[in-house]
Design an enzyme around this catalytic site. Structure first.
Site, PDB file in Angstrom:
ATOM      1  N   HIS A 176       0.670  -0.664  -0.009  1.00  0.00           N
ATOM      2  CA  HIS A 176      -0.093   0.203  -0.043  1.00  0.00           C
ATOM      3  C   HIS A 176       0.761   1.278  -0.347  1.00  0.00           C
ATOM      4  O   HIS A 176       0.648   2.485   0.520  1.00  0.00           O
ATOM      5  CB  HIS A 176      -0.861   0.028   0.887  1.00  0.00           C
ATOM      6  CG  HIS A 176      -2.567  -1.411   1.636  1.00  0.00           C
ATOM      7  ND1 HIS A 176      -2.828  -1.813   0.849  1.00  0.00           N
ATOM      8  CD2 HIS A 176      -1.014  -1.659   2.729  1.00  0.00           C
ATOM      9  CE1 HIS A 176      -3.328  -2.766   1.370  1.00  0.00           C
ATOM     10  NE2 HIS A 176      -2.500  -3.461   2.147  1.00  0.00           N
ATOM     11  N   SER A 229      14.318  22.279 -15.375  1.00  0.00           N
ATOM     12  CA  SER A 229      13.732  22.932 -15.761  1.00  0.00           C
ATOM     13  C   SER A 229      14.051  24.394 -15.864  1.00  0.00           C
ATOM     14  O   SER A 229      15.152  25.162 -15.317  1.00  0.00           O
ATOM     15  CB  SER A 229      13.185  23.157 -13.969  1.00  0.00           C
ATOM     16  OG  SER A 229      11.718  24.629 -14.232  1.00  0.00           O
ATOM     17  N   LYS A 232      15.519  22.101  -9.861  1.00  0.00           N
ATOM     18  CA  LYS A 232      14.883  20.883 -10.243  1.00  0.00           C
ATOM     19  C   LYS A 232      15.739  19.613 -10.867  1.00  0.00           C
ATOM     20  O   LYS A 232      16.754  20.227 -12.420  1.00  0.00           O
ATOM     21  CB  LYS A 232      13.600  20.924 -11.092  1.00  0.00           C
ATOM     22  CG  LYS A 232      12.331  21.867  -9.958  1.00  0.00           C
ATOM     23  CD  LYS A 232      11.665  21.128 -10.194  1.00  0.00           C
ATOM     24  CE  LYS A 232      10.814  20.266 -10.126  1.00  0.00           C
ATOM     25  NZ  LYS A 232       9.496  19.751 -10.156  1.00  0.00           N
ATOM     26  N   GLU A 275       9.244   8.597 -16.173  1.00  0.00           N
ATOM     27  CA  GLU A 275       7.782   9.439 -16.343  1.00  0.00           C
ATOM     28  C   GLU A 275       7.893   8.411 -18.153  1.00  0.00           C
ATOM     29  O   GLU A 275       6.320   8.410 -18.497  1.00  0.00           O
ATOM     30  CB  GLU A 275       7.625  11.160 -17.082  1.00  0.00           C
ATOM     31  CG  GLU A 275       7.820  11.563 -15.607  1.00  0.00           C
ATOM     32  CD  GLU A 275       8.049  12.884 -14.200  1.00  0.00           C
ATOM     33  OE1 GLU A 275       7.480  13.069 -14.616  1.00  0.00           O
ATOM     34  OE2 GLU A 275       9.031  13.234 -14.992  1.00  0.00           O
TER      35      GLU A 275
END
Ligand code: ARG
Length: 462
Positions: free
Chosen positions: A160, A281, A287, A294
């Site tokens: 979980h 970024s 970043k 992704e």
């Protein structure tokens, strides 16, 4: 070309197709990717026509030479593909005729575009299956490298996405090796089943020419000819099996990708992804984004989409060939391209990534991850029924939580306030190292078990 009748079947037609008809009918925009397979198939067919005496050796030789010229033109990028010529089969044949003249017209003896396209596409998909197998193996090797280095690095195991029990980094990496090994064997299975030749099924019924289907099958690396000519031109299950195996593999990749996204976040800090597989970024200087992960996570969308699309195209089609089946290719091409890309990117990321051992261990030691070890100790040492031990442990967790500490930080007096018979010995099982070392059951997370599995897979993949 739109106004004059088609040179391949013009005999029956007074006028050429409408421009829209030509646009919807043509597949050359995409099936030119099968040029090499088409020419391989034609070469095998021509050699067989000569060997069986259906055409002369002289014509076969002219065809062979001509096809090689066509192939070199296509590979050099100088070939002029024509939409009016509809598809790769007719483009190649028309050019062959320009180059060698009359003998080109004999190539299509005992053959149809129906068995031709079924053959070309099978050969193309088979190449992709082979490339997938290579890509999966490379990723397995990269994961093995991580597993070997970190066979005893302790990290939290989750259910979980909540801390469950301590596991080892190596064990987690090896879980993906196992998944990928099944992807690999699904590809191998699919390959075995698809490796039969449709060539010689002709339009649908076979041919009256004395062709040798064994010979063409062998020349093209097939295990033999398909046994039913209707089936040979009508089915695309080989492509569906590839897409199904690719979908499951992409699903596996998406799970690892998701973990890398989570693990590389500032909140987790379990791994550092290399600069080579990250992006920055344009506005937030701090970043470092896991874009490759992704994108891999997203690839399943188009790969499984292709599987659904082709299944839907094939559903309910009466035997044998229908032009619907021209819609079988683009999605498979796209799925194959993206599976290869995802495998390669994941391999690169896994090879490069650095696990943060301190963060892993720290996370493993928090969240009462050794509560199960404590309950097991109560069973083993005090002889308690597991259900009672579970209850006592629950009370100890509540106590620790109330005190704002982890289980090993409770004093013996605090422990004994919950259950009087607990002794100092309990602390031996509360460390995360002791916890993982104790999981020696076959396939368990103990470093020794992990090392056994790493050694086994190294041998298999060597
Ligand atoms: N371009 C066609 C395809 O991809 C080739 C087969 C055409 N066969 C036919 N009977 N029209 O399916």
């Amino acid at each position: 070309m739109t106004s004059s009748a088609n040179q391949m079947w013009g005999g029956r037609f007074a006028a050429g197709p409408d421009a829209i008809m030509e646009a919807i009918n043509a597949s050359i925009g995409f099936d030119q990717r099968m040029a090499r397979q088409d020419i391989d198939g034609s070469r095998a067919h021509a050699a067989m026509l000569a060997a069986t005496g259906i055409i002369t050796d002289k014509d076969a030789e002219a065809i062979r030479e001509g096809l090689l010229t066509v192939l070199s033109e296509i590979e050099a990028g100088t070939f002029q593909f024509s939409t009016a010529l509809e598809d790769i089969h007719m483009n190649v044949e028309a050019r062959l005729k320009e180059i060698i003249g009359e003998p080109a017209g004999r190539l299509h003896t005992g053959r149809s575009r129906n068995d031709q396209v079924a053959t070309d596409f099978r050969l193309w998909v088979r190449d992709q299956v082979d490339a997938s197998i290579t890509g999966i193996r490379a990723l397995m090797v990269a994961l093995l490298g991580q597993a070997e280095a970190g066979a005893d690095w302790v990290m939290p195991g989750f259910t979980h996405l909540q801390t469950a029990q301590p596991v080892t980094w190596g064990h987690h990496m090896m879980a993906y090796v196992e998944m990928l090994s099944r992807d690999l064997s699904r590809m191998e299975d699919a390959r075995r089943r698809m490796n039969y030749s449709p060539l010689g099924a002709a339009a649908l019924a076979g041919t009256s020419f004395p062709i040798d289907r064994e010979m063409t099958a062998k020349a093209l690396g097939f295990d033999g000819p398909m046994s039913n000519s209707l089936d040979a031109v009508a089915d695309r299950d080989f492509a569906l099996e590839f897409l199904a195996a690719a979908s499951i593999c992409a699903m596996h990749l998406s799970r690892l990708a998701e973990e890398l996204v989570i693990w590389s976040s500032a909140q987790f800090r379990f791994v550092r992804l290399s600069d080579r597989f990250s992006t920055g970024s344009s506005i937030m200087p701090q970043k470092k984004n896991p874009d490759a992960a992704e994108l891999i996570r997203a690839k399943i969308g188009r790969i499984f989409g292709a599987n659904v699309a082709l299944m839907t195209v094939m559903k309910g089609l009466p035997l044998t060939y229908s032009k619907d089946m021209q819609e079988d290719k683009e999605q498979v091409f796209d799925a194959a391209d993206n599976l290869m890309l995802a495998l390669a990117a994941m391999e690169g990321m896994v090879k490069d990534m650095e696990a943060n051992r301190d963060s892993l261990r720290h996370a493993a030691a928090s969240g009462f991850s050794t509560a199960t070890d404590l309950a097991d100790w109560l069973v083993r040492v005090l002889g308690m029924p597991f259900r009672d031990a579970h209850h006592v442990t629950g009370s100890l967790v509540a106590l620790a939580e109330g005190e704002g500490v982890d289980l090993p930080d409770l004093t013996l007096a605090q422990m004994q306030s919950v259950h009087g018979q607990i002794t100092e010995d309990v602390y031996n099982v509360l460390s995360v190292e002791a916890s993982v070392a104790s999981r020696m059951s076959y396939g368990g997370t103990a470093p020794d078990q992990v090392r056994t599995q790493v050694a086994r897979w190294k041998e298999i993949l060597a």
